[in-house]
Design a protein around this motif. Sequence first.
Motif, PDB file in Angstrom:
ATOM      1  N   ALA A 242       0.852  -1.199   0.000  1.00 57.73           N
ATOM      2  CA  ALA A 242       0.000   0.000   0.000  1.00 57.73           C
ATOM      3  C   ALA A 242       0.879   1.237   0.000  1.00 57.73           C
ATOM      4  CB  ALA A 242      -0.924   0.010   1.215  1.00 57.73           C
ATOM      5  N   PRO A 243       0.675   2.159  -0.938  1.00 56.28           N
ATOM      6  CA  PRO A 243       1.442   3.414  -0.917  1.00 56.28           C
ATOM      7  C   PRO A 243       1.036   4.269   0.270  1.00 56.28           C
ATOM      8  CG  PRO A 243      -0.297   3.527  -2.554  1.00 56.28           C
ATOM      9  CD  PRO A 243      -0.304   2.117  -2.026  1.00 56.28           C
ATOM     10  N   ASP A 244       1.739   5.378   0.467  1.00 56.42           N
ATOM     11  CA  ASP A 244       1.409   6.283   1.577  1.00 56.42           C
ATOM     12  C   ASP A 244      -0.037   6.745   1.510  1.00 56.42           C
ATOM     13  OD1 ASP A 244       3.837   6.286   2.923  1.00 56.42           O
ATOM     14  OD2 ASP A 244       4.689   7.775   1.576  1.00 56.42           O
ATOM     15  N   SER A 245      -0.526   6.951   0.282  1.00 57.82           N
ATOM     16  CA  SER A 245      -1.906   7.367   0.072  1.00 57.82           C
ATOM     17  C   SER A 245      -2.255   7.115  -1.380  1.00 57.82           C
ATOM     18  CB  SER A 245      -2.090   8.863   0.393  1.00 57.82           C
ATOM     19  OG  SER A 245      -1.412   9.664  -0.569  1.00 57.82           O
ATOM     20  N   GLU A 246      -3.561   7.166  -1.683  1.00 63.95           N
ATOM     21  CA  GLU A 246      -3.968   6.982  -3.078  1.00 63.95           C
ATOM     22  C   GLU A 246      -3.414   8.087  -3.963  1.00 63.95           C
ATOM     23  OE1 GLU A 246      -8.273   4.706  -2.685  1.00 63.95           O
ATOM     24  OE2 GLU A 246      -8.217   6.859  -2.970  1.00 63.95           O
ATOM     25  N   GLY A 247      -3.163   9.252  -3.388  1.00 59.97           N
ATOM     26  CA  GLY A 247      -2.658  10.364  -4.176  1.00 59.97           C
ATOM     27  C   GLY A 247      -1.202  10.240  -4.549  1.00 59.97           C
ATOM     28  N   SER A 248      -0.460   9.352  -3.893  1.00 64.86           N
ATOM     29  CA  SER A 248       0.948   9.170  -4.222  1.00 64.86           C
ATOM     30  C   SER A 248       1.097   7.989  -5.171  1.00 64.86           C
ATOM     31  CB  SER A 248       1.779   8.945  -2.957  1.00 64.86           C
ATOM     32  OG  SER A 248       1.362   7.782  -2.288  1.00 64.86           O
ATOM     33  N   VAL A 249       2.029   8.105  -6.097  1.00 63.19           N
ATOM     34  CA  VAL A 249       2.241   7.069  -7.113  1.00 63.19           C
ATOM     35  C   VAL A 249       3.559   6.366  -6.835  1.00 63.19           C
ATOM     36  CG1 VAL A 249       2.513   6.600  -9.584  1.00 63.19           C
ATOM     37  CG2 VAL A 249       0.937   8.389  -8.819  1.00 63.19           C
ATOM     38  N   ILE A 250       3.519   5.051  -6.795  1.00 63.99           N
ATOM     39  CA  ILE A 250       4.742   4.273  -6.591  1.00 63.99           C
ATOM     40  C   ILE A 250       5.664   4.470  -7.785  1.00 63.99           C
ATOM     41  CG2 ILE A 250       5.665   1.943  -6.303  1.00 63.99           C
ATOM     42  CD1 ILE A 250       3.052   1.201  -4.912  1.00 63.99           C
ATOM     43  N   ARG A 251       6.948   4.633  -7.531  1.00 65.85           N
ATOM     44  CA  ARG A 251       7.911   4.944  -8.590  1.00 65.85           C
ATOM     45  C   ARG A 251       7.998   3.825  -9.621  1.00 65.85           C
ATOM     46  NH1 ARG A 251      11.018   5.747  -4.167  1.00 65.85           N
ATOM     47  NH2 ARG A 251      12.476   4.133  -4.865  1.00 65.85           N
ATOM     48  N   GLU A 252       8.340   4.220 -10.849  1.00 70.56           N
ATOM     49  CA  GLU A 252       8.386   3.277 -11.965  1.00 70.56           C
ATOM     50  C   GLU A 252       9.378   2.148 -11.721  1.00 70.56           C
ATOM     51  OE1 GLU A 252       9.052   3.281 -16.837  1.00 70.56           O
ATOM     52  OE2 GLU A 252       9.378   5.105 -15.661  1.00 70.56           O
ATOM     53  N   GLU A 253      10.545   2.464 -11.151  1.00 75.41           N
ATOM     54  CA  GLU A 253      11.546   1.422 -10.947  1.00 75.41           C
ATOM     55  C   GLU A 253      11.074   0.372  -9.949  1.00 75.41           C
ATOM     56  OE1 GLU A 253      13.136   5.137  -8.677  1.00 75.41           O
ATOM     57  OE2 GLU A 253      11.996   4.672 -10.504  1.00 75.41           O
ATOM     58  N   VAL A 254      10.240   0.782  -8.980  1.00 77.86           N
ATOM     59  CA  VAL A 254       9.692  -0.176  -8.020  1.00 77.86           C
ATOM     60  C   VAL A 254       8.684  -1.086  -8.713  1.00 77.86           C
ATOM     61  CG1 VAL A 254       8.384  -0.444  -5.875  1.00 77.86           C
ATOM     62  CG2 VAL A 254      10.079   1.394  -6.093  1.00 77.86           C
ATOM     63  N   ILE A 255       7.804  -0.507  -9.525  1.00 75.05           N
ATOM     64  CA  ILE A 255       6.815  -1.301 -10.257  1.00 75.05           C
ATOM     65  C   ILE A 255       7.514  -2.276 -11.201  1.00 75.05           C
ATOM     66  CG2 ILE A 255       4.937  -1.214 -11.933  1.00 75.05           C
ATOM     67  CD1 ILE A 255       4.081  -0.297  -9.190  1.00 75.05           C
ATOM     68  N   THR A 256       8.556  -1.815 -11.882  1.00 69.62           N
ATOM     69  CA  THR A 256       9.293  -2.697 -12.794  1.00 69.62           C
ATOM     70  C   THR A 256       9.881  -3.885 -12.043  1.00 69.62           C
ATOM     71  OG1 THR A 256       9.845  -0.840 -14.250  1.00 69.62           O
ATOM     72  CG2 THR A 256      11.207  -2.822 -14.430  1.00 69.62           C
ATOM     73  N   TYR A 257      10.441  -3.627 -10.886  1.00 74.75           N
ATOM     74  CA  TYR A 257      10.999  -4.709 -10.063  1.00 74.75           C
ATOM     75  C   TYR A 257       9.904  -5.682  -9.645  1.00 74.75           C
ATOM     76  CZ  TYR A 257      12.759  -7.063  -5.887  1.00 74.75           C
ATOM     77  OH  TYR A 257      13.087  -8.004  -4.953  1.00 74.75           O
ATOM     78  N   LEU A 258       8.770  -5.164  -9.196  1.00 74.78           N
ATOM     79  CA  LEU A 258       7.692  -6.028  -8.737  1.00 74.78           C
ATOM     80  C   LEU A 258       7.099  -6.840  -9.892  1.00 74.78           C
ATOM     81  CD1 LEU A 258       5.945  -3.567  -6.256  1.00 74.78           C
ATOM     82  CD2 LEU A 258       7.323  -5.575  -5.674  1.00 74.78           C
ATOM     83  N   LYS A 259       7.064  -6.274 -11.091  1.00 72.26           N
ATOM     84  CA  LYS A 259       6.563  -7.017 -12.245  1.00 72.26           C
ATOM     85  C   LYS A 259       7.428  -8.240 -12.537  1.00 72.26           C
ATOM     86  CE  LYS A 259       4.043  -3.495 -14.885  1.00 72.26           C
ATOM     87  NZ  LYS A 259       3.996  -2.692 -16.145  1.00 72.26           N
ATOM     88  N   SER A 260       8.705  -8.167 -12.188  1.00 74.31           N
ATOM     89  CA  SER A 260       9.592  -9.307 -12.397  1.00 74.31           C
ATOM     90  C   SER A 260       9.371 -10.397 -11.354  1.00 74.31           C
ATOM     91  CB  SER A 260      11.055  -8.848 -12.362  1.00 74.31           C
ATOM     92  OG  SER A 260      11.461  -8.513 -11.040  1.00 74.31           O
ATOM     93  N   LYS A 261       8.638 -10.090 -10.281  1.00 74.56           N
ATOM     94  CA  LYS A 261       8.435 -11.028  -9.180  1.00 74.56           C
ATOM     95  C   LYS A 261       7.042 -11.660  -9.176  1.00 74.56           C
ATOM     96  CE  LYS A 261      12.451 -10.481  -7.115  1.00 74.56           C
ATOM     97  NZ  LYS A 261      13.395 -11.624  -6.912  1.00 74.56           N
ATOM     98  N   TYR A 262       6.079 -11.023  -9.858  1.00 69.89           N
ATOM     99  CA  TYR A 262       4.711 -11.507  -9.807  1.00 69.89           C
ATOM    100  C   TYR A 262       4.150 -11.728 -11.212  1.00 69.89           C
ATOM    101  CZ  TYR A 262       4.857 -10.190  -4.894  1.00 69.89           C
ATOM    102  OH  TYR A 262       5.204 -10.095  -3.574  1.00 69.89           O
ATOM    103  N   LYS A 263       3.253 -12.697 -11.301  1.00 77.52           N
ATOM    104  CA  LYS A 263       2.590 -12.979 -12.572  1.00 77.52           C
ATOM    105  C   LYS A 263       1.668 -11.833 -12.964  1.00 77.52           C
ATOM    106  CE  LYS A 263      -0.449 -16.388 -14.793  1.00 77.52           C
ATOM    107  NZ  LYS A 263      -1.193 -17.666 -14.587  1.00 77.52           N
TER     108      LYS A 263
END
Length: 323
Positions: A242-263
Amino acid sequence: MIRTKHIVNSLLDIPTSWIFETYCNLSDKLVGQDVKILSMFNPRDSVPSMVIFCRQDRYFFKDFSTDRGGDGIKLLMYLFSLTKGEAVEKLITDYGDYLKNTGQCVSDTIIKQRAQFTLESYDTRSWTTADAEYWTAYGIDSDMLGKYNVRPLSSFTFSKQDDGVYDFFVTQRPYVYGYFREDGTLYKIYQPYNKDKKFMKLATYIQGMDQLKFNKPHLVITSSLKDGMCLNKLRYPVEFIAPDSEGSVIREEVITYLKSKYKVITCMFDNDTAGVKAMERYHELYGLPGLLLPMEKDLSDSVKKHGQKAVKQVLTPLISVYE
């Protein structure tokens, strides 16, 4: 002290407060306070998500709807699609024209950052029957609270320094909880019955990251830690953050890393305009689909009002699409 001249020699002559007042069309003067406005870069922003803040007596911005931020030069670069050199030239020209048109002079007046609050100390306490009644209403038990390092606080103290004078503010009330990281860092204080300060953010942290095991095929980005814990108790083959709030967007590099870990990665935010727009934003930026639970405002409130069984009847078909 005021210098009686109209010529702008460098960026140092331009108050950063003037930059944001002018290009963000602010109605109030910036005199050291922080302000929150609708995004200058996202025309569909209906909930203010852009913060203009003062640090070390200079103004900066952070737009959580587009993850853009920086100083006054960066603002102009984004607003007008300029290079850094072009943005500097425009600033000097525009401020010079402003001085000529208004008859004002370049000012040495210093903007003083308003005093910020600092957490000085806190004390934890034992769980009570009242705490148990609050959390179990959402299907969250002590094991789940322990896993995600949620602890009850008996008190906390903040300080505020202004002109070298310290003021201290001690808070003691029931239903106050600390959110801690695995290393013991207190990153947020949660006061569910305090309408003015429900959440007090102390550090930037993606909630749930410390607990990820990467052993499930599906990661769900929820709107809050409480929603994530509720989801966990429904026992789907998913993990959550969960991010700090809905108004904050998780950084692209974090999403890219997580995409490599989950289907698959999905988003499940609140069932309201802000939540829907947040899910749309993640889809536009990262191609992540959204899970909209058409019950109460959020997952935890749905569990509290309708029970886990009723929520699963609605949520299971939505999640099963991605299994």
